[in-house]
Design a protein around this motif. Structure first.
Motif, PDB file in Angstrom:
ATOM      1  N   LYS A  25     -25.159 -64.613  72.600  1.00  0.00           N
ATOM      2  CA  LYS A  25     -23.785 -65.030  72.297  1.00  0.00           C
ATOM      3  C   LYS A  25     -22.778 -63.902  72.503  1.00  0.00           C
ATOM      4  O   LYS A  25     -21.693 -64.123  73.053  1.00  0.00           O
ATOM      5  CB  LYS A  25     -23.713 -65.531  70.854  1.00  0.00           C
ATOM      6  CG  LYS A  25     -22.323 -66.003  70.434  1.00  0.00           C
ATOM      7  CD  LYS A  25     -22.311 -66.486  68.998  1.00  0.00           C
ATOM      8  CE  LYS A  25     -20.921 -66.927  68.573  1.00  0.00           C
ATOM      9  NZ  LYS A  25     -20.908 -67.399  67.159  1.00  0.00           N
ATOM     10  N   ASP A 156     -22.866 -71.646  68.521  1.00  0.00           N
ATOM     11  CA  ASP A 156     -22.118 -71.575  69.770  1.00  0.00           C
ATOM     12  C   ASP A 156     -22.488 -72.791  70.617  1.00  0.00           C
ATOM     13  O   ASP A 156     -23.664 -73.018  70.908  1.00  0.00           O
ATOM     14  CB  ASP A 156     -22.500 -70.271  70.483  1.00  0.00           C
ATOM     15  CG  ASP A 156     -21.897 -70.144  71.868  1.00  0.00           C
ATOM     16  OD1 ASP A 156     -21.029 -70.960  72.217  1.00  0.00           O
ATOM     17  OD2 ASP A 156     -22.300 -69.220  72.596  1.00  0.00           O
ATOM     18  N   ASN A 159     -24.827 -72.209  73.590  1.00  0.00           N
ATOM     19  CA  ASN A 159     -26.166 -71.668  73.392  1.00  0.00           C
ATOM     20  C   ASN A 159     -27.113 -72.361  74.378  1.00  0.00           C
ATOM     21  O   ASN A 159     -27.061 -73.579  74.534  1.00  0.00           O
ATOM     22  CB  ASN A 159     -26.593 -71.944  71.946  1.00  0.00           C
ATOM     23  CG  ASN A 159     -27.957 -71.386  71.599  1.00  0.00           C
ATOM     24  OD1 ASN A 159     -28.949 -71.705  72.235  1.00  0.00           O
ATOM     25  ND2 ASN A 159     -28.002 -70.563  70.568  1.00  0.00           N
TER      26      ASN A 159
END
Length: 270
Positions: A25, A156, A159
């Motif tokens: 991330k 996120d 991801n």
């Protein structure tokens, strides 16, 4: 059109380290780009028109089908060819299929230009597990939920596990990320009835009228719905639990409810 292909055989190459780093991330946030792996996922990202590609990493020795080269040729991106051992080191999967792409992060934020139709809507608040979100998106696509609002996520959206579990439907659906307090007024102004799915609700999902402009609202795996979502929802509904367990997996619950909406809608259509 014949593409220029860069061949790289060392993992120490800066381009390869950059591509591999996008699995994390912090690197996605720093570069403003992300990592898409898999033929189906890359193809759906391309079809969506939402993604601007940067690199396509290829390894023909890992291909599982016959259409990979056509897909690579159709994408406007710099192409890199690597040997199998390098590709497997960069891959996020146990059985890679020879294609990885990088692209600019698309903007999935909710805006005043977001238009709502009369179709059912799914709201997932505070989701924590990438695999669950990806599975929910894949199920939403199958059940005819074209818009999914991911409110205040604890993950996120880009991801690699979200992309993989969604099989690329993250791109083909209309997915929006928003603040829950921003979303509810929009739903209410558009005439949607909000159904908060929570274990303590006394009304069961099959007794609820889920036809018309409905929004199903689910909370996080660990914390459930926020107090705001509870207070602003029009109705509480739950799934029956006959055993020792007091709740179902989030993706499982969402799937059951979405297909109940589809079932009720089909009765009207027929």
């Amino acid at each position: 059109m014949k593409k220029n292909i860069l061949e790289i055989s060392s993992f120490s190459n800066e381009k390869l380290k950059y591509i591999s780093g996008l699995k994390e991330k912090k690197n996605r946030e720093k570069s403003g780009t992300f990592f898409i792996e898999g033929f189906r996922e890359i193809q759906r990202a391309q079809i969506s028109g939402k993604v601007k590609f940067e690199y396509i990493l290829t390894c023909p020795d890992c291909y599982l089908g016959e259409n990979e080269e056509d897909l690579v040729s159709s994408i406007d991106a710099k192409t890199i060819l690597v040997p199998k051992q390098i590709f497997e080191k960069i891959s996020y999967r146990d059985r890679p299929d020879g294609l990885i792409a990088t692209a600019e992060l698309p903007d999935f934020s909710l805006s005043s230009k977001t238009k709502l139709s009369d179709d059912p809507i799914l709201v997932i608040e505070g989701v924590e597990k990438p695999g669950n979100l990806g599975t929910i998106l894949r199920t939403a696509e199958g059940a005819g939920f074209h818009k999914v609002f991911v409110a205040d996520p604890r993950l996120d959206l880009f991801n690699p596990n979200v992309i993989r579990s969604s099989t690329g439907t993250l791109f083909t659906l209309d997915v929006f990320q928003s603040d829950i307090k921003e979303l509810y007024p929009i739903l209410k102004n558009a005439g949607y009835k909000t159904f908060a799915v929570t274990p303590e609700a006394k009304s069961l999902h099959w007794d609820a009228d889920l036809k018309g402009k409905v929004a199903l609202v689910f909370g996080s795996e660990q914390y459930g719905l926020s107090e705001y979502a509870r207070s602003q929802s029009d109705q509480y509904i739950s799934l029956p639990m006959k055993g020792v367990a007091d709740s179902l997996n989030l993706a499982m619950s969402a799937g059951i409810l979405m297909y109940e909406v589809l079932r009720q809608k089909s009765q009207i259509d027929n």
